[in-house]
Scaffold this motif. Structure first.
Motif: not given
Lengths: 192, 1022
Positions: A37-45, A99-116
């Motif tokens: 489902k979710m492949q990875f999650m990254l937080l970067f400034s 603010a200064s942080l980006y939260f970024c998730c990678a999901i599968e093509d079929q997954d629900n974007e809004l809930i992510t």
């Protein structure tokens, strides 16, 4: 590096004289059962510094670095009013800036974007509640806490506990445990 | 430290002064944001041990002062970046040296310092530096009984330890202890670690343990949640290791759990498992519908903390809807109507006024809505729901939220492929076209293009193609090629009037010539050649198009080809007389690349045939030094040959040689294939026959559209005219199937299967249950390229799907091909890989037997001694047993024999057989239709050493196989198997349908040829 040594071993196992390494990005195709489902999650400034990374798929360090580099560039290049989803390689990226942080998730093509997107928001809420109006430095100084909270909330790329109260309760219990132990330690250490 | 204090105060002031730094951020409207505030950095002696703080502060110090990157505290932007990086690296190297010396030092570190240093290492790693030590110390922390130390140890492992680390055994040990501790916090830590690392070794160690934790009555809820997701992760990495058993029903019943957190986690798990074994989890459908119905109808406060911005349990709802997408619509009428009710309620809620203005509320609500629509589309059975969904999405198309517009376009794409809603989607065409023109975000525009492509049919094709063409002029470079392909496909697919088609493609080349790939212009030529009603028009149009002062090279190619074939059709007009045509083409000649020039030369020789009156002119051109002595060999050769041909050959011969091209055979459009490749599978809405028949306009004239496909142009362009219809599928001559190396693969999956002086074929394969994937590596050992390379797999019993390969392998290069294999039922014949390629002009055929045997689909099974005995005895019927007695050629080596048996695929059971010298194994053969359990036993007879003892063994010895060994120098291998209808070995008493097949496999195992040192030892013979 550990990972690299291990990779080399794989190479040796393979007796053919050429070896294709790092060709495909993720195992896909016939094993439809292997949907991640979710492949990875990254937080970067905003400056592109990685603050937290969580990988739910096995990848080598080299691949991880490559993905991070490319993705940070892609996301940072986007303008504020653009939509929070984008297709990247064969994944979908859902990101949001706080603010200064980006939260970024990678999901599968079929997954629900809004809930992510709301998973990201719930995580920010959790951090906010725990640290008391959180800021980027909280995550730098207490990176281990940020990881623990994430583990309580998301496990293996799936939401484990969506109740804010329950997650925080678990974290607080752990903190309490830690304080008790510290207290005991000092007690024992005192005479000497 | 001092520096930092000063800095902190000044920074504080600064950030207070420009407190608005973050206020303009996008989250401002959500009422929650990351504040620009310094965190409380605890003084020493604080209860919370902030072990790294001092270090982090120092590091930040060097980066804050020098590097504006570090945080938002970007006071001075004037510092040099390079310098700060240096300072950081210097600081870190110093710290690493310190930690290393601490770890290496003689003095044993106490837990606290160990934790401190491990934590520092972790921080350094997260900054992006490499860490190559400290793993051992982290593992040591696992066995600490202090919570924080354990926690840091686990964190280090889950972040840093790669799944194939050598330390995994030690880590597993630590985890095992914590799982057994019955302390829920410790158990959770251990489970989180398994879920984070999720390696195969971990799966081996814990896959059977975790289901027990999950369904045990006394497990705490939080542990249950972790266990469920942990199992899910293991199931993803190694599905073969997660046993399916009696716990499945109990997992399904977790959907009824009181605790919504448990239900959420369990739903994820069940969804994943149900994708694999839908039948085992069928009962979950009714429970999921019931659960969903309760959530949907509940008042928003009912679910307390699981209500998220006035939306009841959005995550759980989405997951339940996702679970239902694993199944067809429920057959039970009551259940079905209840589900329909739920979906209707969700659709109704979308119409209600929002309960909150927050974006989170609408996001959560719409997340559920989109998932519900996905389910409706998946079922594709309720026209009313589909149309309602479509209308709802239509509203979103004009929503002010970019995200919603994006998703609406995306969802509608799938709706367009349903026959019930296709018409409804078409009503939104104007909005979508508008989106294409006005959207500011390229990713949204791309979705709009996708949707236009999906909603296109004969009725609106002209408009959509025109819109796409006009968008193409301003489109982003990144998506131009894709749009070109789409326009080309639509124009071809829905062309009634082929003059329109020709116009469209020529327009396409004019607007975006650089993005028109070879497939596209090949295609227009193929179609013109196959349809004689359009040839005259095409010739006229290209002639006119070529008159433009600057035209794209692709147009010159199309023009050259078409005029060369059909120039005679317009030659009657004096404005396009043969000479005019020729001069027009030749005026472009010098601006073109070599392949195009080669094509033009071919066109010229065709002109000589078509129009004898220009023969002299063309011969002059061919005869000129720039042609006859051209530096390019190909051009030179063509010029020489064509010149000679035109001089020597009689008109009749010329007419035969240069005859009009025959129609191309029907094939799938290569453009479509290219678009599929570009977009990845599943992204393209399927526009096949089902849809066409809906539109009621299937006509016979259209049936040929998916015609001809060309091989990619030869690099020289030389053989274009000839190669255009050479098919690479000439039947392979009967060649001997190579099985020389075949037996080596019985007990292993990787290696070289075939090698001759030209080609080496290596294999790398993996099997999971009844599925297998084989990577075939073709290595070109020569220095010249292999041309028209193709491979196919023929198999009588297996489903083998092979991915297409490039037709060219460069000299010294290696190419990979992936084969996906599915075992449907038991089989005896291995598939054969047929390879064909051209090497130096000679066609090579190679056939190789691929090592896919039944035993590859073995899944090892552990069992206790008692179970084994009992089952062994039950399986006594003659057709259930295979027995082989053979002589060992070499001394027996226990370790080697063990490795062989494991490689064979079964689990080696220790301590089962009373005689320690015997080997006992068990496994289940997975096929799509059945699963068959097998027991295996290998009995070496160590006493008998006479090398030539060939006395017949008493195979009927009643005490065998649990009696004493056999006389003579013999080994016995004996297997018993039986058909199963359930899990494990308790099932219906059936028999393996063709026990001899299994025997074949076992025989092979015992006939291993010498394969290096290892196998030689186990060379066995009857």
């Amino acid at each position: 590096m550990f990972a690299l040594v291990a990779n080399q071993k794989v190479v040796i196992d393979w007796p053919c004289f050429w070896v294709v390494l790092g060709g495909s990005f993720l195992p896909r195709g016939v094993y439809t059962v292997l949907l991640f489902k979710m492949q990875f999650m990254l937080l970067f400034s905003r400056q592109g510094k990685l603050r937290l990374q969580k990988w739910y798929v096995p990848l080598s360090d080299k691949e991880k670095k490559k993905i991070t580099r490319e993705l940070v560039q892609t996301v940072l290049a986007r303008k504020p009013k653009m939509c929070s989803f984008l297709e990247w390689r064969d994944l979908k990226i859902v990101y949001k800036r706080y603010a200064s942080l980006y939260f970024c998730c990678a999901i599968e093509d079929q997954d629900n974007e809004l809930i992510t997107l709301e998973i990201i928001h719930r995580y920010v809420e959790l951090l906010d509640k725990y640290f008391g109006s959180v800021c980027e430095l909280d995550i730098i100084f207490n990176f281990e806490k940020a990881y623990f909270i994430l583990d309580e909330f998301l496990l293996g790329g799936e939401a484990q506990e969506t109740s804010k109260k329950n997650v925080l309760k678990a974290i607080e219990q752990a903190d309490l445990l830690q304080e008790n132990i510290d207290f005991q330690m000092r007690l024992f250490a005192a005479p000497s | 430290m001092f520096d930092l204090e000063v800095l902190v105060t000044t920074e504080r002031e600064r950030s207070r002064k420009r407190g608005g730094l973050a206020l303009g951020d996008p989250a401002a409207s959500s009422g929650l944001r990351f504040k620009n505030r310094r965190p409380e950095v605890p003084a020493s002696g604080d209860n919370k041990v902030k072990i790294c703080h001092c270090f982090i502060r120092k590091l930040l110090c060097c980066s804050v002062r020098l590097n504006p990157d570090a945080t938002f505290l970007s006071g001075g932007g004037s510092f040099k970046k390079g310098k700060s990086k240096e300072a950081e690296i210097k600081r870190i190297n110093k710290e690493l040296a310190n930690i290393r010396s601490k770890f290496k030092g003689d003095k044993a570190l106490d837990g606290y310092s160990k934790k401190k240093y491990v934590c520092k290492l972790l921080f350094i790693f997260l900054l992006g530096h490499d860490i190559d030590f400290g793993h051992m110390e982290a593992v040591n922390l696992l066995s600490s009984n202090k919570y924080t130390e354990k926690q840091i140890g686990y964190l280090f492992i889950s972040v840093l330890v790669n799944s194939n680390s050598d330390l995994i055994r030690l880590i597993n040990n630590g985890i095992k202890n914590d799982l057994a501790s019955r302390n829920p916090t410790f158990m959770n830590l251990a489970l989180h670690c398994i879920a984070n690392v999720g390696s195969r070794e971990m799966a081996e160690a814990f896959a059977s343990e975790i289901p027990r934790v999950l369904v045990a009555g006394d497990t705490m809820d939080s542990v249950k949640q972790s266990a469920a997701l942990c199992l899910l992760r293991l199931n993803r990495t190694s599905p073969d290791l997660v046993p399916m058993g009696e716990w499945t029903t109990r997992v399904v019943h977790l959907l009824n759990d009181q605790h919504l957190g448990v239900v959420t986690a369990a739903t994820s798990l069940i969804t994943t498992l149900a994708q694999k074994n839908p039948d085992d989890f069928k009962t979950s459908v009714s429970l999921a519908v019931a659960r969903l119905s309760r959530i949907v109808t509940s008042a928003s406060i009912d679910l307390q903390d699981y209500t998220y911005y006035f939306v009841a349990a959005p995550w759980l709802s989405v997951k339940l809807l996702r679970l239902l997408q694993c199944y067809p619509p429920p057959e039970d009428a009551a259940l079905r109507s209840r589900l329909t009710e739920c979906l209707e309620t969700i659709l109704n809620k979308a119409q209600e006024p929002p309960k909150s203005k927050k974006v989170q509320h609408s996001n959560a609500k719409n997340a559920v809505l989109f998932e519900a629509i996905a389910l409706i589309i998946h079922h594709d059975s309720e026209p009313t729901l589909l149309v309602r969904a479509c209308n709802q999405l239509g509203q979103f198309l004009q929503h002010r939220e970019t995200n919603l517009r994006y998703l609406a376009l995306e969802s509608m794409c799938t709706l367009a492929s349903s026959e019930f809603s296709h018409e409804a989607v078409k009503t939104h065409m104007e909005t979508v076209i508008n989106a294409l023109k006005t959207e500011r975000d390229v990713s949204v525009r791309q979705r709009a293009v996708d949707l236009l492509y999906a909603m296109c049919d004969r009725s609106n094709a002209k408009q959509i193609v025109a819109e796409m063409l006009s968008y193409l002029e301003t489109a982003d470079y990144s998506i131009r090629e894709e749009i070109v392909l789409k326009v080309a496909i639509l124009a071809e697919k829905y062309a009634v009037d082929y003059t329109w088609y020709v116009d469209t493609i020529l327009n396409l080349i004019r607007i975006a010539g650089d993005y028109v790939s070879e497939e596209v212009w090949y295609r227009v030529i193929q179609i013109v050649i196959n349809r004689d009603d359009v040839q005259g028009y095409a010739a006229k149009t290209v002639f006119e198009a070529l008159q433009a002062p600057a035209c794209h090279e692709n147009l010159v190619k199309v023009g050259g080809y078409i005029l060369g074939e059909f120039g005679n059709l317009i030659a009657g007009d004096s404005r396009s007389s043969p000479l005019v045509q020729f001069n027009l083409l030749h005026s472009k000649f010098h601006l073109c690349s070599v392949p195009t020039r080669a094509l033009l030369l071919s066109a010229y020789i065709k002109f000589i045939n078509l129009f004898p009156e220009v023969k002299a002119t063309i011969q002059d051109v061919l005869r000129s030094d720039s042609q006859l002595r051209n530096a390019d060999v190909e051009l030179q050769q063509r010029a020489v040959e064509y010149l000679r041909l035109s001089c020597i050959a009689s008109t009749d011969i010329l007419a035969t040689v240069l005859e009009e091209m025959p129609p191309f055979p029907e094939r799938e459009s290569s453009i479509l294939a290219k678009l599929k490749k570009k977009k990845g599978p599943g992204k393209l809405p399927d526009m096949d026959d089902s849809r066409r028949s809906v539109n009621g306009s299937t006509d016979s004239t259209h049936s040929f559209t998916d015609v001809l496909n060309l091989n990619p142009a030869p690099s020289s362009g030389a053989n274009l005219l000839i190669d255009v219809f050479s098919e690479s599928s000439a039947p392979a001559a009967a060649t001997d199937v190579s099985e020389e190396n075949f037996p080596r693969f019985v007990c292993k999956n990787n290696g070289v299967i075939y090698e001759n002086q030209l080609l080496q074929i290596g294999l790398k394969s993996e099997y999971r249950q009844n599925l297998g994937r084989m990577y075939v590596f073709y290595g070109n050992k020569t220095s010249t390229q292999f041309l028209s390379f193709s491979s196919s797999v023929s198999s009588s019993d297996l489903n083998v799907h092979s991915k297409a390969v490039d037709p060219v392998i460069e000299g010294g290069a290696q190419m990979q091909q992936i084969l996906n294999i599915e075992c449907v039922s038991d089989f005896s014949d291995a598939p054969v890989l047929n390879i064909q390629f051209r090497y130096g002009g000679a066609l090579q055929n190679i056939a190789v037997k691929l090592p896919v045997m039944l035993n590859k689909f073995f899944q090892p099974t552990e069992m206790m001694s008692q179970d084994f005995f009992q089952r062994w005895k039950q399986l006594g019927a003659p057709q259930q047993e295979v027995q082989k007695i053979f002589k060992a050629k070499h001394p027996m080596d226990t370790e080697v024999a063990k490795a062989k048996i494991l490689g064979f695929g079964v689990a080696l059971l220790d301590g089962v057989d009373p005689n320690p010298a015997n080997f006992v194994g068990a496994g289940v053969v997975h096929t799509k239709t059945t699963q068959v359990g097998c027991l295996l036993r290998l009995e070496p007879n160590m006493q008998a050493q006479t090398p030539n003892g060939n006395a017949a063994p008493p195979a009927t010895d009643p005490s065998f196989p649990f009696g004493a060994g056999l006389p003579g120098s013999h080994l016995g291998i004996c297997s018993r198997c039986r058909g199963e209808q359930g899990d494990g070995f308790v099932g219906l008493k059936g028999t393996w349908p063709k026990s001899h097949e299994l025997k074949v496999a076992f025989d092979l195992a015992s006939f291993l040829p010498p394969d290096g040192r290892v196998c030689e030892r186990l060379l066995l013979r009857t």
